[in-house]
Design a protein around this motif. Sequence first.
Motif, PDB file in Angstrom:
ATOM      1  N   SER A  83       0.838  -1.192   0.000  1.00 43.47           N
ATOM      2  CA  SER A  83       0.000   0.000   0.000  1.00 43.47           C
ATOM      3  C   SER A  83       0.876   1.247   0.000  1.00 43.47           C
ATOM      4  CB  SER A  83      -0.929  -0.007   1.211  1.00 43.47           C
ATOM      5  OG  SER A  83      -0.185  -0.095   2.398  1.00 43.47           O
ATOM      6  N   PRO A  84       0.353   2.365  -0.496  1.00 42.50           N
ATOM      7  CA  PRO A  84       1.175   3.580  -0.569  1.00 42.50           C
ATOM      8  C   PRO A  84       1.458   4.149   0.822  1.00 42.50           C
ATOM      9  CG  PRO A  84      -1.075   4.059  -1.233  1.00 42.50           C
ATOM     10  CD  PRO A  84      -0.990   2.576  -1.044  1.00 42.50           C
ATOM     11  N   ILE A  85       2.579   4.834   0.911  1.00 41.45           N
ATOM     12  CA  ILE A  85       3.009   5.501   2.137  1.00 41.45           C
ATOM     13  C   ILE A  85       2.979   6.996   1.850  1.00 41.45           C
ATOM     14  CG2 ILE A  85       4.946   5.825   3.730  1.00 41.45           C
ATOM     15  CD1 ILE A  85       5.805   2.922   2.782  1.00 41.45           C
ATOM     16  N   GLU A  86       2.462   7.767   2.783  1.00 45.96           N
ATOM     17  CA  GLU A  86       2.394   9.217   2.610  1.00 45.96           C
ATOM     18  C   GLU A  86       3.090   9.900   3.772  1.00 45.96           C
ATOM     19  OE1 GLU A  86      -1.771  10.099   2.214  1.00 45.96           O
ATOM     20  OE2 GLU A  86      -1.842   9.307   0.166  1.00 45.96           O
ATOM     21  N   ARG A  87       3.986  10.846   3.454  1.00 47.29           N
ATOM     22  CA  ARG A  87       4.734  11.589   4.459  1.00 47.29           C
ATOM     23  C   ARG A  87       4.896  13.037   3.996  1.00 47.29           C
ATOM     24  NH1 ARG A  87       3.653   7.702   6.657  1.00 47.29           N
ATOM     25  NH2 ARG A  87       4.868   6.254   7.886  1.00 47.29           N
ATOM     26  N   PRO A  88       5.008  13.969   4.947  1.00 42.97           N
ATOM     27  CA  PRO A  88       5.282  15.361   4.567  1.00 42.97           C
ATOM     28  C   PRO A  88       6.658  15.475   3.907  1.00 42.97           C
ATOM     29  CG  PRO A  88       4.645  15.206   6.892  1.00 42.97           C
ATOM     30  CD  PRO A  88       4.845  13.806   6.388  1.00 42.97           C
ATOM     31  N   LEU A  89       6.760  16.318   2.918  1.00 42.63           N
ATOM     32  CA  LEU A  89       8.039  16.570   2.250  1.00 42.63           C
ATOM     33  C   LEU A  89       8.867  17.498   3.124  1.00 42.63           C
ATOM     34  CD1 LEU A  89       9.738  16.306  -0.427  1.00 42.63           C
ATOM     35  CD2 LEU A  89       8.675  18.467  -1.103  1.00 42.63           C
ATOM     36  N   ALA A  90      10.068  17.085   3.485  1.00 40.59           N
ATOM     37  CA  ALA A  90      10.964  17.917   4.296  1.00 40.59           C
ATOM     38  C   ALA A  90      11.700  18.920   3.405  1.00 40.59           C
ATOM     39  CB  ALA A  90      11.962  17.052   5.053  1.00 40.59           C
ATOM     40  N   ARG A  91      12.162  18.445   2.264  1.00 41.68           N
ATOM     41  CA  ARG A  91      12.901  19.296   1.316  1.00 41.68           C
ATOM     42  C   ARG A  91      13.192  18.487   0.062  1.00 41.68           C
ATOM     43  NH1 ARG A  91      18.490  18.422   1.288  1.00 41.68           N
ATOM     44  NH2 ARG A  91      19.172  16.917   2.844  1.00 41.68           N
ATOM     45  N   ILE A  92      13.828  19.118  -0.915  1.00 42.02           N
ATOM     46  CA  ILE A  92      14.309  18.428  -2.114  1.00 42.02           C
ATOM     47  C   ILE A  92      15.830  18.417  -2.046  1.00 42.02           C
ATOM     48  CG2 ILE A  92      14.470  18.497  -4.644  1.00 42.02           C
ATOM     49  CD1 ILE A  92      11.683  17.785  -3.681  1.00 42.02           C
ATOM     50  N   SER A  93      16.415  17.245  -2.251  1.00 43.08           N
ATOM     51  CA  SER A  93      17.866  17.097  -2.204  1.00 43.08           C
ATOM     52  C   SER A  93      18.419  17.018  -3.618  1.00 43.08           C
ATOM     53  CB  SER A  93      18.213  15.814  -1.440  1.00 43.08           C
ATOM     54  OG  SER A  93      19.609  15.624  -1.412  1.00 43.08           O
ATOM     55  N   LYS A  94      19.540  17.670  -3.843  1.00 45.59           N
ATOM     56  CA  LYS A  94      20.226  17.576  -5.135  1.00 45.59           C
ATOM     57  C   LYS A  94      21.377  16.597  -4.980  1.00 45.59           C
ATOM     58  CE  LYS A  94      19.049  22.153  -6.798  1.00 45.59           C
ATOM     59  NZ  LYS A  94      19.561  23.443  -7.269  1.00 45.59           N
ATOM     60  N   ILE A  95      21.261  15.433  -5.626  1.00 49.82           N
ATOM     61  CA  ILE A  95      22.265  14.385  -5.542  1.00 49.82           C
ATOM     62  C   ILE A  95      23.138  14.451  -6.790  1.00 49.82           C
ATOM     63  CG2 ILE A  95      22.662  11.906  -5.301  1.00 49.82           C
ATOM     64  CD1 ILE A  95      21.181  13.168  -2.911  1.00 49.82           C
ATOM     65  N   LYS A  96      24.454  14.539  -6.573  1.00 48.53           N
ATOM     66  CA  LYS A  96      25.397  14.614  -7.688  1.00 48.53           C
ATOM     67  C   LYS A  96      25.343  13.325  -8.503  1.00 48.53           C
ATOM     68  CE  LYS A  96      29.393  16.241  -6.636  1.00 48.53           C
ATOM     69  NZ  LYS A  96      30.813  16.393  -6.239  1.00 48.53           N
ATOM     70  N   ARG A  97      25.262  13.462  -9.811  1.00 44.94           N
ATOM     71  CA  ARG A  97      25.232  12.290 -10.693  1.00 44.94           C
ATOM     72  C   ARG A  97      26.636  11.741 -10.890  1.00 44.94           C
ATOM     73  NH1 ARG A  97      21.007  13.521 -15.616  1.00 44.94           N
ATOM     74  NH2 ARG A  97      19.148  13.375 -14.339  1.00 44.94           N
ATOM     75  N   ARG A  98      26.704  10.423 -10.974  1.00 44.85           N
ATOM     76  CA  ARG A  98      27.979   9.766 -11.280  1.00 44.85           C
ATOM     77  C   ARG A  98      28.237   9.889 -12.776  1.00 44.85           C
ATOM     78  NH1 ARG A  98      25.379   5.313  -8.218  1.00 44.85           N
ATOM     79  NH2 ARG A  98      24.849   4.677 -10.303  1.00 44.85           N
ATOM     80  N   ALA A  99      29.451   9.599 -13.177  1.00 46.41           N
ATOM     81  CA  ALA A  99      29.838   9.718 -14.590  1.00 46.41           C
ATOM     82  C   ALA A  99      28.940   8.875 -15.494  1.00 46.41           C
ATOM     83  CB  ALA A  99      31.298   9.315 -14.772  1.00 46.41           C
ATOM     84  N   GLY A 100      28.612   7.653 -15.090  1.00 43.16           N
ATOM     85  CA  GLY A 100      27.777   6.780 -15.913  1.00 43.16           C
ATOM     86  C   GLY A 100      26.313   7.173 -15.929  1.00 43.16           C
ATOM     87  N   ASP A 101      25.918   8.060 -15.014  1.00 42.87           N
ATOM     88  CA  ASP A 101      24.528   8.484 -14.881  1.00 42.87           C
ATOM     89  C   ASP A 101      24.282   9.842 -15.538  1.00 42.87           C
ATOM     90  OD1 ASP A 101      21.891   8.343 -13.955  1.00 42.87           O
ATOM     91  OD2 ASP A 101      22.383   9.351 -12.079  1.00 42.87           O
ATOM     92  N   TYR A 102      25.341  10.487 -16.005  1.00 43.16           N
ATOM     93  CA  TYR A 102      25.247  11.840 -16.537  1.00 43.16           C
ATOM     94  C   TYR A 102      24.881  11.818 -18.013  1.00 43.16           C
ATOM     95  CZ  TYR A 102      26.688  16.518 -17.964  1.00 43.16           C
ATOM     96  OH  TYR A 102      26.722  17.778 -18.498  1.00 43.16           O
ATOM     97  N   ASP A 103      23.865  12.604 -18.388  1.00 44.69           N
ATOM     98  CA  ASP A 103      23.443  12.736 -19.783  1.00 44.69           C
ATOM     99  C   ASP A 103      23.808  14.152 -20.240  1.00 44.69           C
ATOM    100  OD1 ASP A 103      22.271  12.832 -22.254  1.00 44.69           O
ATOM    101  OD2 ASP A 103      20.236  12.423 -21.566  1.00 44.69           O
ATOM    102  N   PRO A 104      24.827  14.296 -21.115  1.00 42.25           N
ATOM    103  CA  PRO A 104      25.276  15.629 -21.528  1.00 42.25           C
ATOM    104  C   PRO A 104      24.181  16.452 -22.198  1.00 42.25           C
ATOM    105  CG  PRO A 104      26.708  13.906 -22.448  1.00 42.25           C
ATOM    106  CD  PRO A 104      25.602  13.237 -21.724  1.00 42.25           C
ATOM    107  N   GLU A 105      23.208  15.799 -22.821  1.00 40.56           N
ATOM    108  CA  GLU A 105      22.128  16.540 -23.475  1.00 40.56           C
ATOM    109  C   GLU A 105      21.193  17.176 -22.448  1.00 40.56           C
ATOM    110  OE1 GLU A 105      20.145  14.296 -26.519  1.00 40.56           O
ATOM    111  OE2 GLU A 105      22.039  13.570 -27.325  1.00 40.56           O
ATOM    112  N   GLU A 106      21.068  16.575 -21.278  1.00 37.64           N
ATOM    113  CA  GLU A 106      20.209  17.122 -20.229  1.00 37.64           C
ATOM    114  C   GLU A 106      20.867  18.296 -19.527  1.00 37.64           C
ATOM    115  OE1 GLU A 106      18.080  15.003 -16.999  1.00 37.64           O
ATOM    116  OE2 GLU A 106      18.122  13.355 -18.439  1.00 37.64           O
TER     117      GLU A 106
END
Length: 178
Positions: A83-106
């Motif tokens: 079943s779904p879980i619902e929680r208040p949003l504390a904040r948005i985190s910016k996670i650094k992308r690894r080299a293999g996860d990086y899309d230069p077009e984005e």
Amino acid sequence: MTLKPFFLLLCLLLTPGLGLAAEKTVYGLNEYVRLFDLDLKLAAKLDTGAKTASLSARDIERFKRDGETWVRFYLAIDEAHSSPIERPLARISKIKRRAGDYDPEEEKTYTARPVIEMDVCMGHALRTIEVNLTDRSAFQYPLLIGSEALKRFSALVDPSLKYAAGKPACAPDANLGE
């Protein structure tokens, strides 16, 4: 001869880290934890190289409730809730992308992830920590505990150990600590 006690005292004053180490708890590379909010016990990986904690989640969506932003998600863990879980949003985190996860077009060098607060028990310590939500189903451990949460647990991590704290043993009414 009177210099010897003075020298010893001076050495003790110059090594403040020794006193702090006595207040820390030694954990292994992997530990069992209990997520009080979800009444779920699972194995976690402790990672001093990661800043934030991450919990395996899927179908993550933000919504409004009483003017506040909340998050709805499902755990991406085989034996976990359907079943779904619902929680208040504390904040948005910016996670650094690894080299293999990086899309230069984005042109984005980070991934934005929703962050919630959770009560987590590890050993005998119960703490409220911030946890970002992302699909970790490709990883062995559904929960990664990063350095910010490890600070809250006053943790020293010995990578040669596993499950050093034993099974989570926090009482439901335990003090959440600092």
